[in-house]
Scaffold this active site. Sequence first.
Site, mmCIF file in Angstrom:
data_model
loop_
_atom_site.group_PDB
_atom_site.id
_atom_site.type_symbol
_atom_site.label_atom_id
_atom_site.label_comp_id
_atom_site.label_asym_id
_atom_site.label_seq_id
_atom_site.Cartn_x
_atom_site.Cartn_y
_atom_site.Cartn_z
ATOM 1 N N ASP A 263 0.838 -1.201 0.000
ATOM 2 C CA ASP A 263 0.000 0.000 0.000
ATOM 3 C C ASP A 263 0.873 1.252 0.000
ATOM 4 O O ASP A 263 1.998 1.231 0.496
ATOM 5 C CB ASP A 263 -0.884 -0.036 1.257
ATOM 6 C CG ASP A 263 -2.173 0.734 1.069
ATOM 7 O OD1 ASP A 263 -2.302 1.446 0.053
ATOM 8 O OD2 ASP A 263 -3.044 0.637 1.943
ATOM 9 N N ASN B 18 -10.124 -3.660 -6.831
ATOM 10 C CA ASN B 18 -9.383 -2.605 -7.536
ATOM 11 C C ASN B 18 -9.992 -2.251 -8.901
ATOM 12 O O ASN B 18 -9.697 -1.192 -9.464
ATOM 13 C CB ASN B 18 -7.902 -2.982 -7.727
ATOM 14 C CG ASN B 18 -7.072 -2.903 -6.456
ATOM 15 O OD1 ASN B 18 -6.087 -3.620 -6.286
ATOM 16 N ND2 ASN B 18 -7.452 -2.015 -5.542
HETATM 17 C C1 FPP Z 1 -1.718 0.335 -3.367
HETATM 18 O O1 FPP Z 1 -1.301 1.637 -3.540
HETATM 19 C C2 FPP Z 1 -1.216 -0.587 -4.367
HETATM 20 C C3 FPP Z 1 -1.958 -1.217 -5.325
HETATM 21 C C4 FPP Z 1 -3.263 -0.800 -5.864
HETATM 22 C C5 FPP Z 1 -1.492 -2.454 -5.899
HETATM 23 C C6 FPP Z 1 -0.016 -2.698 -5.859
HETATM 24 C C7 FPP Z 1 0.556 -2.537 -7.188
HETATM 25 C C8 FPP Z 1 1.869 -2.463 -7.448
HETATM 26 C C9 FPP Z 1 2.929 -2.597 -6.417
HETATM 27 C C10 FPP Z 1 2.320 -2.220 -8.817
HETATM 28 C C11 FPP Z 1 1.846 -3.197 -9.799
HETATM 29 C C12 FPP Z 1 2.119 -4.588 -9.416
HETATM 30 C C13 FPP Z 1 2.824 -5.452 -10.147
HETATM 31 C C14 FPP Z 1 2.966 -6.888 -9.682
HETATM 32 C C15 FPP Z 1 3.461 -5.071 -11.403
HETATM 33 P P1 FPP Z 1 -2.428 2.745 -3.489
HETATM 34 O O2 FPP Z 1 -2.690 3.188 -4.882
HETATM 35 O O3 FPP Z 1 -3.633 2.219 -2.775
HETATM 36 O O4 FPP Z 1 -1.733 3.858 -2.646
HETATM 37 P P2 FPP Z 1 -2.460 4.995 -1.815
HETATM 38 O O5 FPP Z 1 -3.283 4.292 -0.763
HETATM 39 O O6 FPP Z 1 -1.310 5.770 -1.250
HETATM 40 O O7 FPP Z 1 -3.291 5.774 -2.783
#
Ligand code: FPP
Length: 233
Positions: free
Chosen positions: A13, A61
């Site tokens: 996250d 998501n």
């Molecule tokens: C949360 O950050 C993360 C995700 C939605 C998914 C994780 C994705 C990756 C690490 C990149 C893609 C994955 C691969 C395997 C290529 P957020 O967007 O919720 O962060 P925030 O809460 O700060 O907005």
Amino acid sequence: MNNLPRHIGIIMDGNGRWAKKRGLPRLFGHRAGAENIHNVVEACADFGIEVLTVYAFSTENWGRPKEEVDGLMQLLQETIDKEVPEMHKKGVKLIHSGDPSRLSPELQKAIEKSVELTKDNDRIILNVALNYGGRAEIVKAVREIVQEGIKPEEITEELISAHLYTAGLPDPDLIIRTAGEMRLSNFLIWQAAYAEYYSTPALWPDFDRKELEKALEAYAGRERKFGKLPSID
Ligand code: FPP
């Protein structure tokens, strides 16, 4: 280090916040997050962790804005193309947990090819939870069990575990969540029944070997009771 987890799950996250802090679009954060995965896989392998499960994309998501979903899907494809050959060289075995059917045919093929290419590797298993949801996974297991005509009295916890995407893997001992959040968000809800939880304020792109070590130290210091009384020795 003594008392290491065999299986770690990570809820990655904070990519969006990482980008925002730098005045960049959210996708730059996801890109930095994707690039961080191989570092953490290497660090886990060096520590002797057997399985690492990363939550890359949840069934929830899909509800993000189309631009972000499309960007994440493209990033996944690019990340597989770029990282898998290197991971293969380093002995990483890739597996996928989740429903592939909603992913593009190209992405499905790339995942299948990566799993096939790396199937004999044995340094560490990287389980990518992609279009994954814990409740949907349990529904899948129940449907399969019913379809197999199994009698109610034959249904056991082991049988349900054997119908999950993670069949054959040890249950996670440690679930790490970055960016200070304290939620499980439908991640490995069956498998993590007895896992230890660890939350760190570090944002996922900043979660490095040192941060992993801190999580492992916290884990090593905990006594797992599995519902029993503490041991007296
Ligand atoms: C949360 O950050 C993360 C995700 C939605 C998914 C994780 C994705 C990756 C690490 C990149 C893609 C994955 C691969 C395997 C290529 P957020 O967007 O919720 O962060 P925030 O809460 O700060 O907005």
